[in-house]
Design a protein around this motif. Sequence first.
Motif, PDB file in Angstrom:
ATOM      1  N   GLN A  31       0.825  -1.209   0.000  1.00 36.35           N
ATOM      2  CA  GLN A  31       0.000   0.000   0.000  1.00 36.35           C
ATOM      3  C   GLN A  31       0.859   1.259   0.000  1.00 36.35           C
ATOM      4  O   GLN A  31       0.580   2.235  -0.703  1.00 36.35           O
ATOM      5  CB  GLN A  31      -0.923  -0.010   1.223  1.00 36.35           C
ATOM      6  CG  GLN A  31      -1.903   1.163   1.254  1.00 36.35           C
ATOM      7  CD  GLN A  31      -2.830   1.085   2.453  1.00 36.35           C
ATOM      8  OE1 GLN A  31      -2.858   0.073   3.155  1.00 36.35           O
ATOM      9  NE2 GLN A  31      -3.577   2.137   2.703  1.00 36.35           N
ATOM     10  N   LEU A  32       1.943   1.229   0.786  1.00 36.94           N
ATOM     11  CA  LEU A  32       2.849   2.376   0.826  1.00 36.94           C
ATOM     12  C   LEU A  32       3.482   2.637  -0.545  1.00 36.94           C
ATOM     13  O   LEU A  32       3.583   3.789  -0.990  1.00 36.94           O
ATOM     14  CB  LEU A  32       3.952   2.143   1.871  1.00 36.94           C
ATOM     15  CG  LEU A  32       3.499   2.159   3.338  1.00 36.94           C
ATOM     16  CD1 LEU A  32       4.658   1.727   4.237  1.00 36.94           C
ATOM     17  CD2 LEU A  32       3.019   3.550   3.736  1.00 36.94           C
ATOM     18  N   LEU A  33       3.922   1.549  -1.206  1.00 40.73           N
ATOM     19  CA  LEU A  33       4.526   1.703  -2.527  1.00 40.73           C
ATOM     20  C   LEU A  33       3.512   2.214  -3.543  1.00 40.73           C
ATOM     21  O   LEU A  33       3.829   3.047  -4.389  1.00 40.73           O
ATOM     22  CB  LEU A  33       5.107   0.368  -2.990  1.00 40.73           C
ATOM     23  CG  LEU A  33       6.334  -0.137  -2.227  1.00 40.73           C
ATOM     24  CD1 LEU A  33       6.667  -1.564  -2.650  1.00 40.73           C
ATOM     25  CD2 LEU A  33       7.527   0.772  -2.491  1.00 40.73           C
ATOM     26  N   ARG A  34       2.278   1.702  -3.468  1.00 40.14           N
ATOM     27  CA  ARG A  34       1.235   2.136  -4.397  1.00 40.14           C
ATOM     28  C   ARG A  34       0.924   3.622  -4.226  1.00 40.14           C
ATOM     29  O   ARG A  34       0.802   4.366  -5.204  1.00 40.14           O
ATOM     30  CB  ARG A  34      -0.030   1.294  -4.198  1.00 40.14           C
ATOM     31  CG  ARG A  34      -1.118   1.592  -5.234  1.00 40.14           C
ATOM     32  CD  ARG A  34      -2.253   0.599  -5.158  1.00 40.14           C
ATOM     33  NE  ARG A  34      -2.917   0.619  -3.855  1.00 40.14           N
ATOM     34  CZ  ARG A  34      -2.794  -0.334  -2.928  1.00 40.14           C
ATOM     35  NH1 ARG A  34      -2.015  -1.390  -3.171  1.00 40.14           N
ATOM     36  NH2 ARG A  34      -3.431  -0.262  -1.778  1.00 40.14           N
ATOM     37  N   GLU A  35       0.822   4.070  -2.977  1.00 39.79           N
ATOM     38  CA  GLU A  35       0.536   5.483  -2.721  1.00 39.79           C
ATOM     39  C   GLU A  35       1.688   6.367  -3.177  1.00 39.79           C
ATOM     40  O   GLU A  35       1.482   7.477  -3.679  1.00 39.79           O
ATOM     41  CB  GLU A  35       0.260   5.700  -1.237  1.00 39.79           C
ATOM     42  CG  GLU A  35      -1.061   5.098  -0.777  1.00 39.79           C
ATOM     43  CD  GLU A  35      -1.300   5.320   0.711  1.00 39.79           C
ATOM     44  OE1 GLU A  35      -0.398   5.896   1.368  1.00 39.79           O
ATOM     45  OE2 GLU A  35      -2.364   4.922   1.203  1.00 39.79           O
ATOM     46  N   ALA A  36       2.926   5.862  -3.011  1.00 33.31           N
ATOM     47  CA  ALA A  36       4.073   6.649  -3.446  1.00 33.31           C
ATOM     48  C   ALA A  36       4.076   6.829  -4.957  1.00 33.31           C
ATOM     49  O   ALA A  36       4.389   7.908  -5.472  1.00 33.31           O
ATOM     50  CB  ALA A  36       5.369   5.971  -2.993  1.00 33.31           C
ATOM     51  N   ARG A  37       3.695   5.760  -5.671  1.00 34.43           N
ATOM     52  CA  ARG A  37       3.625   5.865  -7.132  1.00 34.43           C
ATOM     53  C   ARG A  37       2.520   6.815  -7.574  1.00 34.43           C
ATOM     54  O   ARG A  37       2.661   7.559  -8.535  1.00 34.43           O
ATOM     55  CB  ARG A  37       3.418   4.477  -7.742  1.00 34.43           C
ATOM     56  CG  ARG A  37       4.675   3.623  -7.807  1.00 34.43           C
ATOM     57  CD  ARG A  37       4.486   2.435  -8.753  1.00 34.43           C
ATOM     58  NE  ARG A  37       3.465   1.525  -8.269  1.00 34.43           N
ATOM     59  CZ  ARG A  37       3.691   0.485  -7.468  1.00 34.43           C
ATOM     60  NH1 ARG A  37       4.927   0.238  -7.063  1.00 34.43           N
ATOM     61  NH2 ARG A  37       2.716  -0.307  -7.088  1.00 34.43           N
ATOM     62  N   GLU A  38       1.385   6.771  -6.873  1.00 27.76           N
ATOM     63  CA  GLU A  38       0.258   7.638  -7.236  1.00 27.76           C
ATOM     64  C   GLU A  38       0.581   9.111  -7.026  1.00 27.76           C
ATOM     65  O   GLU A  38       0.137   9.972  -7.780  1.00 27.76           O
ATOM     66  CB  GLU A  38      -0.978   7.252  -6.415  1.00 27.76           C
ATOM     67  CG  GLU A  38      -1.567   5.898  -6.809  1.00 27.76           C
ATOM     68  CD  GLU A  38      -2.674   5.462  -5.864  1.00 27.76           C
ATOM     69  OE1 GLU A  38      -2.897   6.167  -4.855  1.00 27.76           O
ATOM     70  OE2 GLU A  38      -3.303   4.423  -6.127  1.00 27.76           O
ATOM     71  N   ARG A  39       1.380   9.386  -5.984  1.00 27.88           N
ATOM     72  CA  ARG A  39       1.707  10.782  -5.675  1.00 27.88           C
ATOM     73  C   ARG A  39       2.935  11.285  -6.427  1.00 27.88           C
ATOM     74  O   ARG A  39       3.268  12.466  -6.350  1.00 27.88           O
ATOM     75  CB  ARG A  39       1.955  10.922  -4.170  1.00 27.88           C
ATOM     76  CG  ARG A  39       0.702  10.643  -3.345  1.00 27.88           C
ATOM     77  CD  ARG A  39       0.995  10.729  -1.870  1.00 27.88           C
ATOM     78  NE  ARG A  39      -0.186  10.389  -1.065  1.00 27.88           N
ATOM     79  CZ  ARG A  39      -0.199  10.352   0.270  1.00 27.88           C
ATOM     80  NH1 ARG A  39       0.925  10.620   0.935  1.00 27.88           N
ATOM     81  NH2 ARG A  39      -1.293  10.053   0.908  1.00 27.88           N
ATOM     82  N   GLN A  40       3.609  10.384  -7.127  1.00 30.00           N
ATOM     83  CA  GLN A  40       4.812  10.781  -7.845  1.00 30.00           C
ATOM     84  C   GLN A  40       4.438  11.672  -9.020  1.00 30.00           C
ATOM     85  O   GLN A  40       3.516  11.390  -9.778  1.00 30.00           O
ATOM     86  CB  GLN A  40       5.553   9.542  -8.366  1.00 30.00           C
ATOM     87  CG  GLN A  40       6.899   9.851  -8.972  1.00 30.00           C
ATOM     88  CD  GLN A  40       7.628   8.578  -9.371  1.00 30.00           C
ATOM     89  OE1 GLN A  40       7.025   7.496  -9.366  1.00 30.00           O
ATOM     90  NE2 GLN A  40       8.896   8.687  -9.712  1.00 30.00           N
ATOM     91  N   GLU A  41       5.174  12.745  -9.158  1.00 26.50           N
ATOM     92  CA  GLU A  41       4.910  13.685 -10.254  1.00 26.50           C
ATOM     93  C   GLU A  41       5.370  13.066 -11.574  1.00 26.50           C
ATOM     94  O   GLU A  41       6.396  12.395 -11.629  1.00 26.50           O
ATOM     95  CB  GLU A  41       5.653  14.998 -10.004  1.00 26.50           C
ATOM     96  CG  GLU A  41       5.145  15.745  -8.780  1.00 26.50           C
ATOM     97  CD  GLU A  41       5.856  17.079  -8.602  1.00 26.50           C
ATOM     98  OE1 GLU A  41       6.714  17.401  -9.459  1.00 26.50           O
ATOM     99  OE2 GLU A  41       5.549  17.786  -7.634  1.00 26.50           O
ATOM    100  N   PRO A  42       4.638  13.272 -12.623  1.00 25.00           N
ATOM    101  CA  PRO A  42       5.035  12.705 -13.927  1.00 25.00           C
ATOM    102  C   PRO A  42       6.369  13.277 -14.394  1.00 25.00           C
ATOM    103  O   PRO A  42       6.680  14.448 -14.158  1.00 25.00           O
ATOM    104  CB  PRO A  42       3.878  13.102 -14.851  1.00 25.00           C
ATOM    105  CG  PRO A  42       3.259  14.293 -14.189  1.00 25.00           C
ATOM    106  CD  PRO A  42       3.408  14.080 -12.711  1.00 25.00           C
ATOM    107  N   GLU A  43       7.148  12.402 -15.047  1.00 28.38           N
ATOM    108  CA  GLU A  43       8.460  12.822 -15.552  1.00 28.38           C
ATOM    109  C   GLU A  43       8.288  13.799 -16.708  1.00 28.38           C
ATOM    110  O   GLU A  43       7.480  13.597 -17.599  1.00 28.38           O
ATOM    111  CB  GLU A  43       9.243  11.596 -16.037  1.00 28.38           C
ATOM    112  CG  GLU A  43      10.654  11.925 -16.481  1.00 28.38           C
ATOM    113  CD  GLU A  43      11.381  10.685 -16.966  1.00 28.38           C
ATOM    114  OE1 GLU A  43      12.534  10.808 -17.404  1.00 28.38           O
ATOM    115  OE2 GLU A  43      10.771   9.592 -16.912  1.00 28.38           O
ATOM    116  N   VAL A  44       9.053  14.879 -16.605  1.00 28.61           N
ATOM    117  CA  VAL A  44       8.986  15.908 -17.641  1.00 28.61           C
ATOM    118  C   VAL A  44       9.947  15.529 -18.761  1.00 28.61           C
ATOM    119  O   VAL A  44      11.166  15.483 -18.559  1.00 28.61           O
ATOM    120  CB  VAL A  44       9.344  17.297 -17.070  1.00 28.61           C
ATOM    121  CG1 VAL A  44       9.295  18.347 -18.177  1.00 28.61           C
ATOM    122  CG2 VAL A  44       8.397  17.659 -15.939  1.00 28.61           C
ATOM    123  N   LEU A  45       9.421  15.195 -19.912  1.00 28.01           N
ATOM    124  CA  LEU A  45      10.227  14.808 -21.059  1.00 28.01           C
ATOM    125  C   LEU A  45      10.407  15.996 -21.985  1.00 28.01           C
ATOM    126  O   LEU A  45       9.517  16.854 -22.087  1.00 28.01           O
ATOM    127  CB  LEU A  45       9.556  13.659 -21.827  1.00 28.01           C
ATOM    128  CG  LEU A  45       9.355  12.360 -21.033  1.00 28.01           C
ATOM    129  CD1 LEU A  45       8.540  11.376 -21.863  1.00 28.01           C
ATOM    130  CD2 LEU A  45      10.693  11.754 -20.659  1.00 28.01           C
TER     131      LEU A  45
END
Length: 318
Positions: A31-45
């Motif tokens: 759950q912690l890993l899932r929440e961290a991925r959800e809150r991660q800002e999208p990579e700026v390409l």
Amino acid sequence: MVSVCEKDSNLPRPTRVKNKSPAAVQITAEQLLREARERQEPEVLPSEHSITDSTELSDYRLRRRKEFEDRVSRGGRSDVQVWVNYARWEESQKDYARARSVWERALKDHHRNHALWVKYAESEMKNKFVNSARNVWDRAVYLLPRVDQLWYKYSHMEEMLGNIAGARQIFERWMNWSPDQQGWLSFANFELRYNETERARSIYERLFRCHPKASSFIRYAEFEVKCGEVSRARDVYERATEKLEGDYEEAEMLYLAFAEFEQGCNEFQRARVIYKFALDHIPKGRAEELYTRFIAFEKQHGDKQGIEDAIVGRRRTL
């Protein structure tokens, strides 16, 4: 002077947990890993930019070349990968003359780096510049004749091109440097791929002259067995026993292979003679494996008296 008690009183006291019962809601690592991925800002390409005319393309190429040259001048000269990336970028622009110039500049600083020669030659092959690739391989093996990989790849290229005579010539040049056993075996296998049995036999003869070891004779004899030449294989073993007489470690390996060969031919009496001859000529302290194999042989093919004699002979060495 501060006392030990005063020092201890200044330290923070550990917090005591009053309620040790499990929480009503349990949080898992998933759950912690899932929440961290959800809150991660999208990579700026970086935005893709379409080049629409030749002027813009020239400006882009000029800018990229300046970037590569800056990397080289800032110390990237000693970094082989900087040169490789530069040359490959030029290839991606279909400017093969510039790419070749970059490879050559890199080799001025790294001419002892065989991996760089391999990458250079393979880039020429990939772009179908066969003669240029030959030139690179030829220079590489001239400068680094002890690097087997260069010879392997050079001969392989010629073989893939169907230039069998050229590949054979490369192998012959390589053999002049007396490579290790594997190099000779590769040459022999090359000849066998084209059913050149006599040529392969000649290579095996040269192999054991270059490397007079038991393994060389054994590989030669195994080759003759595969060709159905049992008498030739026996002759190789007999010549080897004369050649390696006195070299106990090599001789033991040879006698074991010779006896096993005779067993495979159902010549059990010959195998027995070889075992006994070997045990008479190799010091007892070095013949542990010989005795073990001889006893196993007698148990399988001998009689009661033979087994007892082999066991008694072994006990005398202990």
